[in-house]
Design an enzyme around this catalytic site. Structure first.
Site, PDB file in Angstrom:
ATOM      1  N   GLY A 133       0.685  -1.176  -0.083  1.00 44.31           N
ATOM      2  CA  GLY A 133      -0.175   0.016  -0.074  1.00 44.31           C
ATOM      3  C   GLY A 133       0.773   1.128  -0.020  1.00 44.31           C
ATOM      4  N   GLN A 243      -2.110  18.166  -1.806  1.00 46.41           N
ATOM      5  CA  GLN A 243      -3.478  18.403  -2.035  1.00 46.41           C
ATOM      6  C   GLN A 243      -4.445  16.996  -1.870  1.00 46.41           C
ATOM      7  OE1 GLN A 243      -4.479  21.031  -5.025  1.00 46.41           O
ATOM      8  NE2 GLN A 243      -6.343  19.797  -5.908  1.00 46.41           N
ATOM      9  N   GLU A 244      -3.943  16.054  -2.276  1.00 50.32           N
ATOM     10  CA  GLU A 244      -4.800  14.831  -1.587  1.00 50.32           C
ATOM     11  C   GLU A 244      -4.981  14.860  -0.210  1.00 50.32           C
ATOM     12  OE1 GLU A 244      -4.781   9.924  -1.774  1.00 50.32           O
ATOM     13  OE2 GLU A 244      -3.672  10.918  -3.155  1.00 50.32           O
ATOM     14  N   ARG A 245      -4.176  15.248   0.498  1.00 48.72           N
ATOM     15  CA  ARG A 245      -3.950  14.830   1.953  1.00 48.72           C
ATOM     16  C   ARG A 245      -4.706  15.940   2.667  1.00 48.72           C
ATOM     17  NH1 ARG A 245       2.107  12.271   2.020  1.00 48.72           N
ATOM     18  NH2 ARG A 245       1.239  10.173   1.509  1.00 48.72           N
ATOM     19  N   ARG A 270     -32.582  13.318  24.317  1.00 52.38           N
ATOM     20  CA  ARG A 270     -32.508  12.136  25.239  1.00 52.38           C
ATOM     21  C   ARG A 270     -32.638  12.211  26.617  1.00 52.38           C
ATOM     22  NH1 ARG A 270     -34.046   6.851  24.465  1.00 52.38           N
ATOM     23  NH2 ARG A 270     -32.536   5.265  25.523  1.00 52.38           N
ATOM     24  N   GLN A 281     -22.984  16.015  33.964  1.00 50.41           N
ATOM     25  CA  GLN A 281     -21.500  16.687  34.302  1.00 50.41           C
ATOM     26  C   GLN A 281     -20.682  16.171  33.207  1.00 50.41           C
ATOM     27  OE1 GLN A 281     -18.736  16.841  37.573  1.00 50.41           O
ATOM     28  NE2 GLN A 281     -19.375  19.166  37.487  1.00 50.41           N
ATOM     29  N   HIS A 340     -24.512   7.886  22.237  1.00 50.95           N
ATOM     30  CA  HIS A 340     -25.963   7.354  21.968  1.00 50.95           C
ATOM     31  C   HIS A 340     -26.388   6.182  22.376  1.00 50.95           C
ATOM     32  CE1 HIS A 340     -25.667  10.252  18.604  1.00 50.95           C
ATOM     33  NE2 HIS A 340     -26.941  10.064  18.095  1.00 50.95           N
ATOM     34  N   GLU A 369       0.716   6.208  10.464  1.00 54.02           N
ATOM     35  CA  GLU A 369       2.015   6.121  10.699  1.00 54.02           C
ATOM     36  C   GLU A 369       3.210   6.609   9.682  1.00 54.02           C
ATOM     37  OE1 GLU A 369      -0.572   3.430  12.752  1.00 54.02           O
ATOM     38  OE2 GLU A 369      -0.402   3.575  10.674  1.00 54.02           O
TER      39      GLU A 369
END
Length: 381
Positions: A133, A243-245, A270, A281, A340, A369
């Site tokens: 990867g 730019q991707e990051r 709720r 609190q 939730h 990493e």
């Protein structure tokens, strides 16, 4: 905290995107997960809205915004509605389009950019391989010269838009004697003989985004599908990764921010032991911490977006934004699920789906990493 990086023009664009999402996406967005893809008519609507052409010159039918803040606005609004929508569209307009605009031949630009701007043609990028990867320099997909053409062989995996893409930017090794300097990029027409798609991958989250394996079996590529010069692909990818990051980071924070806002409303409504759970609190203090973390992360991202818009964002600062935003996003959403209670574990609740959608952000666009390794090297460690 009031944000200062966006002008009235950006906010008008934001309002138009919200209208588009409310009108053309939200009524049917639940069905996208069932089909594991975003319908092509939604891509067409996004093209009409000007989202898909933000990086494409007007000559080719795009909007040529020339200001990355417009990209950030679009990404924020998409992510607030559906993270997979931001991922799929982002790959197309924020990541692939600049490769074509900057590196493609005039013939290839004329063939693809107008159709990419309208959504008639969708785009993907093929970097990741089954064998590895984050180590892009070790990729095994190959392209070998045959006269003036290239013959492409290999495989890619985890490719967003892979199942439906009409065109794919593919990284391939053109010189087996070199590592990073032996990699080139190609603009591959998905209709070519030998181009095959695997199954739609069954992901933990973001089912709306079609993700697939791609296979290349002696795909013959014309000479002008080469993006840039042979051997310059790795450098081209490294130049465009900031730019991707930053786009990934904007998605992460906008996504977590929206779910946190919805969780705060849930905590007001709720009841437990006769009181709203938000009044306890512990929960009140926790929500105070989460809101602050989101705003601090957003402030850093705003600075990074402004710097990128001025063409000054470094790879190191982009790495900081990517890993920290993913960390904050996952931490915030984990707490939102907890708040939730049992309902947070039910897929029918948006918070549960958001929690699943977010987990990949610590992996893709370079794992957290790897981001820390980039930052650590900059410290001369």
């Amino acid at each position: 905290m009031k944000r200062a990086i966006f002008t009235d023009d950006h906010e008008q664009f934001r309002a138009s995107i919200r209208d588009f999402l409310a009108r053309d996406v939200m009524p049917n967005v639940e069905s996208y997960a069932e089909d594991r893809m975003i319908p092509r008519e939604v891509w067409h609507k996004a093209g009409e809205q000007g989202i898909l052409g933000l990086e494409i010159p007007e000559t080719y039918g795009g909007g040529e915004a020339g200001d990355y803040r417009f990209n950030a606005v679009a990404t924020e609004e998409l992510a607030a509605v559906n993270m997979a929508l931001a991922s799929s569209f982002g790959i197309h307009f924020d990541i692939v389009a600049p490769y074509v605009v900057d590196l493609a031949s005039e013939t290839q630009k004329q063939q693809w950019l107008p159709r990419m701007a309208t959504g008639e043609a969708t785009a993907a990028i093929g970097m990741t391989e089954p064998s590895g990867g984050s180590d892009l320099a070790s990729l095994e997909t190959s392209a070998v010269r045959d006269g003036s053409d290239w013959i492409l062989n290999g495989a890619k995996t985890f490719i967003t838009n892979g199942y439906t893409a009409d065109v794919v930017v593919v990284a391939a090794r053109t010189d087996p004697t070199k590592r990073s300097k032996g990699i080139s990029l190609f603009l591959v027409d998905a209709s070519l003989p030998g181009f095959e798609r695997g199954r739609k991958l069954d992901k933990v989250g973001q089912p709306e985004a079609d993700t697939a394996e791609l296979f290349f079996d002696d795909v013959r590529l014309p000479a002008d599908t080469l993006l840039g010069e042979p051997g310059t692909g790795f450098v081209a990818m490294m130049e465009r990764l900031p730019q991707e990051r930053i786009g990934t980071a904007v998605t992460n924070v906008a996504h977590a921010k929206q779910i946190l806002l919805e969780t705060i409303e849930y905590c007001k409504e709720r009841k437990a032991f006769g009181n709203s759970i938000g009044s306890f609190q512990h929960n009140k203090f926790l929500l105070a911490e989460l809101v602050t973390k989101i705003e601090v992360a957003e402030a850093y991202l705003d600075a990074a977006v402004a710097e990128h818009a001025a063409s000054g964002l470094s790879a190191v600062d982009a790495a900081k934004a990517k890993w920290w935003s993913a960390q904050v996003q996952n931490e915030v959403l984990d707490h939102c699920v907890q708040l939730h209670g049992g309902y947070g574990y039910m897929r029918e609740y948006r918070v549960a789906r958001a929690w699943m959608d977010a987990r990949v952000t610590k992996i893709w666009a370079g794992s957290n990493e790897i981001m820390k390794e980039i930052i650590g090297r900059d410290l001369a460690l």
